[in-house]
Design an enzyme around this catalytic site. Structure first.
Site, short mmCIF file in Angstrom:
data_model
loop_
_atom_site.label_atom_id
_atom_site.label_comp_id
_atom_site.label_asym_id
_atom_site.label_seq_id
_atom_site.Cartn_x
_atom_site.Cartn_y
_atom_site.Cartn_z
N HIS A 269 0.84 -1.19 0.00
CA HIS A 269 0.00 0.00 0.00
C HIS A 269 0.87 1.23 0.00
O HIS A 269 2.01 1.21 0.49
CB HIS A 269 -0.92 0.00 1.23
CG HIS A 269 -2.02 1.00 1.15
ND1 HIS A 269 -1.87 2.29 1.62
CD2 HIS A 269 -3.27 0.92 0.63
CE1 HIS A 269 -3.00 2.95 1.42
NE2 HIS A 269 -3.86 2.15 0.82
N ASP B 299 -8.06 -4.92 -0.53
CA ASP B 299 -8.47 -5.55 -1.78
C ASP B 299 -8.25 -7.06 -1.76
O ASP B 299 -8.91 -7.79 -2.50
CB ASP B 299 -7.70 -4.95 -2.96
CG ASP B 299 -8.04 -3.49 -3.19
OD1 ASP B 299 -9.24 -3.16 -3.13
OD2 ASP B 299 -7.12 -2.69 -3.44
#
Length: 436
Positions: free
Chosen positions: A321, A378
């Site tokens: 991320h 996700d």
């Protein structure tokens, strides 16, 4: 005879900008500092995304935390046993305080009041206008709703708030009806349209509208509600929220700003990443089998890094991320409930595969690149949607439905706090020429 392809090749040869020039000219590529931190472009009280601490000028990675109006997301969501956390978080993001039970009931009734589509909209805009891409269709529908608003170009923030709430309330219907219309028009499936039920939460209504029999369990509604709440906001720096703020800063209408945000969210590097993660995991399961050994899983991950598998991008979707390093708090909350739902659905082996593959990826990246990565939201969201029998093409539209709360909160906050048009600058590095 010249062709456009030749012109394009000439462009690549003469006009390309080498990546190293960004550092040479001290330009923040992608609005990122050299240590990976984001360039500060605004002030906010809406939400905060924490993945590191600054010790003077030094960045130090830390456990990931997400705050909505100062409340840590785990504290808000971890112990709740209801199906309306999305509405509760939305109220908090928009108004800045947690609602009482009475205030939450009023808020839910306001959303229900504005959920109905304008007369004829379903027949003219949705049933007669199916699209091959639901995110593009969602943008079209939002822009069409502009035509139904007599005060669509209003600039005062209270009017924008009311407009935004009306749009947020309609998004579940727009998403579910467009999916049903597409399946009927392009694939010949039976068409069923369930109206929004005023006594149900957003999550309950989505499951009800997507299923022919309208049935769902409490556990299914709770985990979808959690998904919506977790996706409601992620700070002012995420791409779709930033696009919405930039567009709003020009004085354009809220409908255009929301449509722009949906377009930004569609990209596979942003909201579309949940589809990529789900597709990647399905391919891996087919390739290795659910009982693959640790060595086999590690080799499969290594092949992805070498651009030998899936989409040959070299990316491991669902890992890493821009801000989080050690942990993504959204993924941690979702992982726990995903496990419970997987057990209820008889998909324990699939969930175990997800956990084992994640462990192998983290070890591989530590060994080969010396970096620490976490699974992001996700990674598990696609798996949860699959357990809920939600079609893959709805993953990103549902993300948009949830994130609309944050879009509205940041749009209004920027107008109130700054009011200036967002106008960064670029440095010209081309050569000066004269016409001969």
């Amino acid at each position: 005879m010249f062709t456009l392809h030749q012109y394009y090749l000439r462009y690549l040869e003469e006009q390309s900008i080498p990546k190293e020039w960004y550092q040479m000219y001290h330009v923040k590529n992608g609005l990122r500092n050299e240590d990976g931190t984001g360039v500060l472009v605004g002030l906010t009280k809406v939400a905060d995304v924490v993945g590191y601490e600054m010790k003077g000028t030094m960045k130090k990675d830390a456990q990931g935390k997400l705050y909505y109006r100062g409340y840590e997301i785990q504290e808000l969501l971890e112990k709740e046993d209801t199906c309306n956390q999305y509405e509760r978080c939305g109220f908090l993001l928009l108004f800045g305080f947690l609602p009482s039970q009475e205030e939450l009931s009023v808020w839910q009734s306001v959303l229900a009041e504005h959920a109905a589509l304008p007369d004829g909209f379903l027949e003219k805009q949705i049933l007669r206008g199916s699209s091959k891409n639901l995110m593009n269709k969602l943008m079209q529908d939002i822009l069409t709703l502009y035509e139904y608003d007599d005060n669509a170009d209003a600039l005062d923030n209270e009017t924008r708030l009311y407009q935004g709430i009306a749009l947020i309330a309609k998004l579940p219907s727009l998403i579910c009806y467009n999916y049903a219309s597409k399946q009927h028009a392009l694939h010949g499936h039976s068409l069923y349209i369930h109206p929004m039920a005023k006594d149900r939460s957003t999550a309950e209504n989505i499951l009800r509208m997507l299923r022919s029999d309208g049935k769902y369990t409490k556990e299914e509604a709770q985990i979808l509600d959690l998904m919506l709440a977790l996706h409601s906001d992620h700070g002012g720096g995420n791409n779709s929220t930033f696009v919405n703020v930039v567009m709003g800063s020009t004085g354009t209408d809220l409908y255009a700003a929301f449509a722009g945000a949906i377009g930004a969210l569609k990209g596979p590097k942003h909201g579309g990443a949940n589809c990529k993660a789900a597709q990647m995991m399905k391919e891996l399961m087919r390739k290795t089998g659910l009982d693959a050994s640790e060595a086999e899983l590690k080799e499969a991950a290594a092949q992805l890094l070498r651009k030998e598998g899936f989409d040959q991008s070299g990316l491991l979707y669902g890992f890493g991320h821009a801000i989080y390093t050690y942990s993504d708090p959204r993924a941690e909350l979702l992982q726990d409930q995903a496990k419970a739902l997987a057990i209820a659905k008889g998909k324990q082996k699939e969930f175990a595969y997800y956990e084992r593959f994640a462990k192998c990826v983290k070890a591989l990246l530590k060994e080969e690149k010396g970096i620490t990565v976490c699974t992001n939201v996700d990674y598990y969201s696609g798996f949860v949607y699959e357990l809920l029998q939600i079609p893959e093409e709805l993953y990103t539209p549902l993300f948009a439905c949830a994130r609309s709360m944050g879009w509205l909160a940041h749009n209004i906050e920027h107008q109130l706090a700054s009011g200036k048009i967002v106008r960064p600058a670029t440095r010209y590095v081309g050569t000066l020429k004269h016409v001969k």
